[in-house]
Write a protein that holds these residues in place. Structure first.
Motif, PDB file in Angstrom:
ATOM      1  N   ALA A  51       0.829  -1.208   0.000  1.00 40.19           N
ATOM      2  CA  ALA A  51       0.000   0.000   0.000  1.00 40.19           C
ATOM      3  C   ALA A  51       0.861   1.254   0.000  1.00 40.19           C
ATOM      4  O   ALA A  51       0.593   2.216  -0.730  1.00 40.19           O
ATOM      5  CB  ALA A  51      -0.931  -0.005   1.214  1.00 40.19           C
ATOM      6  N   ILE A  52       1.924   1.260   0.806  1.00 43.62           N
ATOM      7  CA  ILE A  52       2.808   2.430   0.862  1.00 43.62           C
ATOM      8  C   ILE A  52       3.434   2.688  -0.504  1.00 43.62           C
ATOM      9  O   ILE A  52       3.446   3.823  -1.005  1.00 43.62           O
ATOM     10  CB  ILE A  52       3.904   2.224   1.925  1.00 43.62           C
ATOM     11  N   LEU A 157       3.531 -14.385 -11.559  1.00 42.92           N
ATOM     12  CA  LEU A 157       3.884 -13.500 -10.453  1.00 42.92           C
ATOM     13  C   LEU A 157       2.823 -13.558  -9.359  1.00 42.92           C
ATOM     14  O   LEU A 157       1.620 -13.590  -9.632  1.00 42.92           O
ATOM     15  CB  LEU A 157       4.009 -12.057 -10.951  1.00 42.92           C
ATOM     16  N   VAL A 158       3.280 -13.546  -8.120  1.00 40.67           N
ATOM     17  CA  VAL A 158       2.349 -13.469  -7.001  1.00 40.67           C
ATOM     18  C   VAL A 158       1.758 -12.066  -6.951  1.00 40.67           C
ATOM     19  O   VAL A 158       2.487 -11.074  -7.035  1.00 40.67           O
ATOM     20  CB  VAL A 158       3.055 -13.788  -5.674  1.00 40.67           C
ATOM     21  N   ALA A 159       0.439 -11.975  -6.846  1.00 39.77           N
ATOM     22  CA  ALA A 159      -0.232 -10.669  -6.777  1.00 39.77           C
ATOM     23  C   ALA A 159      -1.182 -10.657  -5.591  1.00 39.77           C
ATOM     24  O   ALA A 159      -1.935 -11.618  -5.372  1.00 39.77           O
ATOM     25  CB  ALA A 159      -0.993 -10.389  -8.073  1.00 39.77           C
ATOM     26  N   LEU A 160      -1.130  -9.595  -4.816  1.00 43.07           N
ATOM     27  CA  LEU A 160      -2.108  -9.429  -3.743  1.00 43.07           C
ATOM     28  C   LEU A 160      -3.486  -9.161  -4.346  1.00 43.07           C
ATOM     29  O   LEU A 160      -3.603  -8.545  -5.408  1.00 43.07           O
ATOM     30  CB  LEU A 160      -1.718  -8.261  -2.840  1.00 43.07           C
ATOM     31  N   ARG A 161      -4.503  -9.635  -3.672  1.00 42.51           N
ATOM     32  CA  ARG A 161      -5.857  -9.388  -4.152  1.00 42.51           C
ATOM     33  C   ARG A 161      -6.124  -7.883  -4.200  1.00 42.51           C
ATOM     34  O   ARG A 161      -5.787  -7.155  -3.281  1.00 42.51           O
ATOM     35  CB  ARG A 161      -6.864 -10.066  -3.207  1.00 42.51           C
ATOM     36  N   THR A 162      -6.730  -7.437  -5.297  1.00 38.26           N
ATOM     37  CA  THR A 162      -7.030  -6.013  -5.457  1.00 38.26           C
ATOM     38  C   THR A 162      -8.041  -5.575  -4.398  1.00 38.26           C
ATOM     39  O   THR A 162      -9.083  -6.219  -4.237  1.00 38.26           O
ATOM     40  CB  THR A 162      -7.602  -5.736  -6.857  1.00 38.26           C
ATOM     41  N   PRO A 163      -7.763  -4.513  -3.657  1.00 34.00           N
ATOM     42  CA  PRO A 163      -8.713  -4.040  -2.636  1.00 34.00           C
ATOM     43  C   PRO A 163     -10.063  -3.694  -3.255  1.00 34.00           C
ATOM     44  O   PRO A 163     -10.140  -3.183  -4.368  1.00 34.00           O
ATOM     45  CB  PRO A 163      -8.028  -2.789  -2.067  1.00 34.00           C
ATOM     46  N   THR A 164     -11.125  -3.981  -2.518  1.00 36.23           N
ATOM     47  CA  THR A 164     -12.473  -3.786  -3.042  1.00 36.23           C
ATOM     48  C   THR A 164     -13.025  -2.409  -2.698  1.00 36.23           C
ATOM     49  O   THR A 164     -12.714  -1.833  -1.659  1.00 36.23           O
ATOM     50  CB  THR A 164     -13.438  -4.848  -2.481  1.00 36.23           C
ATOM     51  N   VAL A 176     -10.487  -2.643   4.914  1.00 37.80           N
ATOM     52  CA  VAL A 176      -9.345  -1.953   5.515  1.00 37.80           C
ATOM     53  C   VAL A 176      -8.123  -2.240   4.650  1.00 37.80           C
ATOM     54  O   VAL A 176      -7.708  -3.390   4.507  1.00 37.80           O
ATOM     55  CB  VAL A 176      -9.102  -2.430   6.959  1.00 37.80           C
ATOM     56  N   LEU A 177      -7.583  -1.187   4.073  1.00 37.72           N
ATOM     57  CA  LEU A 177      -6.411  -1.339   3.218  1.00 37.72           C
ATOM     58  C   LEU A 177      -5.155  -1.497   4.058  1.00 37.72           C
ATOM     59  O   LEU A 177      -4.335  -2.393   3.828  1.00 37.72           O
ATOM     60  CB  LEU A 177      -6.288  -0.133   2.287  1.00 37.72           C
ATOM     61  N   SER A 178      -4.995  -0.633   5.060  1.00 33.55           N
ATOM     62  CA  SER A 178      -3.822  -0.734   5.932  1.00 33.55           C
ATOM     63  C   SER A 178      -4.096  -0.011   7.239  1.00 33.55           C
ATOM     64  O   SER A 178      -5.016   0.811   7.331  1.00 33.55           O
ATOM     65  CB  SER A 178      -2.578  -0.151   5.259  1.00 33.55           C
ATOM     66  N   VAL A 179      -3.284  -0.336   8.229  1.00 32.39           N
ATOM     67  CA  VAL A 179      -3.338   0.318   9.540  1.00 32.39           C
ATOM     68  C   VAL A 179      -1.928   0.813   9.849  1.00 32.39           C
ATOM     69  O   VAL A 179      -0.964   0.046   9.789  1.00 32.39           O
ATOM     70  CB  VAL A 179      -3.803  -0.652  10.637  1.00 32.39           C
ATOM     71  N   ASP A 180      -1.796   2.109  10.181  1.00 34.35           N
ATOM     72  CA  ASP A 180      -0.456   2.639  10.445  1.00 34.35           C
ATOM     73  C   ASP A 180      -0.082   2.479  11.914  1.00 34.35           C
ATOM     74  O   ASP A 180      -0.844   1.915  12.718  1.00 34.35           O
ATOM     75  CB  ASP A 180      -0.324   4.088   9.970  1.00 34.35           C
ATOM     76  N   ASP A 181       1.093   2.973  12.271  1.00 34.35           N
ATOM     77  CA  ASP A 181       1.609   2.791  13.629  1.00 34.35           C
ATOM     78  C   ASP A 181       0.772   3.497  14.684  1.00 34.35           C
ATOM     79  O   ASP A 181       0.888   3.197  15.882  1.00 34.35           O
ATOM     80  CB  ASP A 181       3.054   3.300  13.720  1.00 34.35           C
ATOM     81  N   HIS A 182      -0.048   4.454  14.285  1.00 36.45           N
ATOM     82  CA  HIS A 182      -0.882   5.196  15.227  1.00 36.45           C
ATOM     83  C   HIS A 182      -2.281   4.597  15.363  1.00 36.45           C
ATOM     84  O   HIS A 182      -3.103   5.128  16.108  1.00 36.45           O
ATOM     85  CB  HIS A 182      -0.996   6.655  14.791  1.00 36.45           C
ATOM     86  N   GLY A 183      -2.551   3.513  14.626  1.00 36.71           N
ATOM     87  CA  GLY A 183      -3.872   2.910  14.673  1.00 36.71           C
ATOM     88  C   GLY A 183      -4.876   3.562  13.757  1.00 36.71           C
ATOM     89  O   GLY A 183      -6.079   3.300  13.858  1.00 36.71           O
ATOM     90  N   ASN A 184      -4.409   4.437  12.850  1.00 36.68           N
ATOM     91  CA  ASN A 184      -5.306   5.029  11.861  1.00 36.68           C
ATOM     92  C   ASN A 184      -5.640   3.990  10.801  1.00 36.68           C
ATOM     93  O   ASN A 184      -4.755   3.292  10.296  1.00 36.68           O
ATOM     94  CB  ASN A 184      -4.658   6.245  11.206  1.00 36.68           C
ATOM     95  N   PRO A 256      -8.789  -5.022  11.673  1.00 35.99           N
ATOM     96  CA  PRO A 256      -7.472  -5.378  11.136  1.00 35.99           C
ATOM     97  C   PRO A 256      -7.444  -5.174   9.627  1.00 35.99           C
ATOM     98  O   PRO A 256      -8.504  -5.017   8.981  1.00 35.99           O
ATOM     99  CB  PRO A 256      -7.369  -6.867  11.473  1.00 35.99           C
ATOM    100  N   PRO A 257      -6.272  -5.148   9.013  1.00 39.96           N
ATOM    101  CA  PRO A 257      -6.197  -5.070   7.555  1.00 39.96           C
ATOM    102  C   PRO A 257      -7.007  -6.194   6.896  1.00 39.96           C
ATOM    103  O   PRO A 257      -6.978  -7.346   7.337  1.00 39.96           O
ATOM    104  CB  PRO A 257      -4.696  -5.234   7.278  1.00 39.96           C
ATOM    105  N   GLY A 258      -7.740  -5.832   5.867  1.00 43.98           N
ATOM    106  CA  GLY A 258      -8.569  -6.793   5.150  1.00 43.98           C
ATOM    107  C   GLY A 258      -9.994  -6.888   5.641  1.00 43.98           C
ATOM    108  O   GLY A 258     -10.849  -7.497   4.974  1.00 43.98           O
ATOM    109  N   ALA A 259     -10.299  -6.308   6.808  1.00 42.17           N
ATOM    110  CA  ALA A 259     -11.661  -6.380   7.344  1.00 42.17           C
ATOM    111  C   ALA A 259     -12.642  -5.662   6.429  1.00 42.17           C
ATOM    112  O   ALA A 259     -12.359  -4.604   5.880  1.00 42.17           O
ATOM    113  CB  ALA A 259     -11.699  -5.776   8.748  1.00 42.17           C
ATOM    114  N   HIS A 260     -13.838  -6.218   6.287  1.00 44.78           N
ATOM    115  CA  HIS A 260     -14.878  -5.647   5.425  1.00 44.78           C
ATOM    116  C   HIS A 260     -15.635  -4.553   6.176  1.00 44.78           C
ATOM    117  O   HIS A 260     -15.945  -4.693   7.363  1.00 44.78           O
ATOM    118  CB  HIS A 260     -15.852  -6.748   4.989  1.00 44.78           C
TER     119      HIS A 260
END
Length: 275
Positions: A51-52, A157-164, A176-184, A256-260
């Motif tokens: 994501a970054i 090639l290994v590919a991550l599933r495209t975010p929905t 949830v695409l990602s969670v940073d160090d601050h919990g955002n 968490p990351p990936g949660a709907h």
């Protein structure tokens, strides 16, 4: 134009790992400019790194981009992928996949098997220094991509599933695409998606988490609410973020990351708040 190499790792800043990668590059190609994207990716967090890199690549000059992030102990064949004006180097674990898409899609992919380009001896636990750094330096200064190794079919090639992200009636579904160090909590849902269902800054957003839901203000920054309160805003990538002013939204909302998630306007009739 000065050749550019960017580095994205999970090495941290507590030791000399990043400096060693810089050193190998400079010793090989002293004219190269190095840009550090991030070295504080949580250890082995391929999704966060992907994501970054994908969100940063539109703002980077043409160059060679190294993403050395892999789960500890994982088997990790090394690949080089050409996309647009960029070449991406990293383990074949999906970490490059979203950035390759953001750069216009892969034109060619090759395995990094030409050991003549590697630093010797190659450490089995430090490919960033011994494989990716020297190969990146050679590519940035004119080595043809064909020299790194044989071409491989892109479908291998290994590919991550495209975010929905899906607008459905008066709701937007995403994850949830990602969670940073601050919990955002960064969602795969854009501000433009919210606009379609009538949610704009200054309004109220309802976040549905399965059978649970919570209403929160949709503002321009997290500082628009008092400390300890939930808020939603649009980040610099144009994506919706759920946050707490001086708090951890991921922990409070159990996201968490990936949660709907589903988002809707606060003007829609909803049951009493459940969180």
């Amino acid at each position: 134009m000065t050749p550019v190499i960017t580095l994205l790792t999970d090495y941290g800043l507590a030791d000399g790992s990043v400096a060693a990668c810089h050193g190998v590059i400079v010793l090989t190609a002293p004219q190269v400019r190095i840009i550090d994207v991030c070295h504080l990716v949580p250890t082995g967090d391929v999704r966060r790194a992907a994501a970054i890199l994908a969100q940063t690549i539109p703002h980077l000059p043409p160059g060679v981009h190294v993403a050395a992030v892999s789960p500890v102990g994982a088997s990790r064949g090394a690949v080089a992928i050409e996309a647009g004006e960029h070449v991406f180097l990293g383990p074949d674990n999906g970490v490059l996949s979203w950035a390759v898409t953001a750069a216009g899609g892969a034109r060619t992919a090759r395995e990094l098997t030409n050991e003549d380009l590697f630093r010797k001896p190659v450490s089995p636990t430090f490919h960033g220094r011994d494989v990716f750094a020297p190969v990146a330096a050679r590519l940035a200064t004119g080595l043809p991509l064909a020299e790194v190794g044989p071409e491989i079919p892109q479908e291998r090639l290994v590919a991550l599933r495209t975010p929905t992200s899906l607008v459905r009636d008066d709701e937007v579904e995403g994850e949830v695409l990602s969670v940073d160090d601050h919990g955002n909590v960064q969602l795969s849902i854009s501000a433009a998606d919210l606009g379609v269902v009538g949610v704009r800054p200054g309004g109220t957003l309802v976040v549905w988490l399965g059978r649970r839901h919570v209403s929160l203000p949709f503002r321009e920054t997290f500082a628009a609410v008092p400390p300890g309160e939930l808020v939603a805003f649009t980040d610099s990538a144009g994506l919706v973020v759920l946050a707490i002013n001086t708090g951890d939204a991921a922990q409070r909302l159990a996201l968490p990351p990936g949660a709907h998630v589903r988002l809707s306007s606060g003007s829609r009739r909803t049951p009493p708040e459940s969180l």
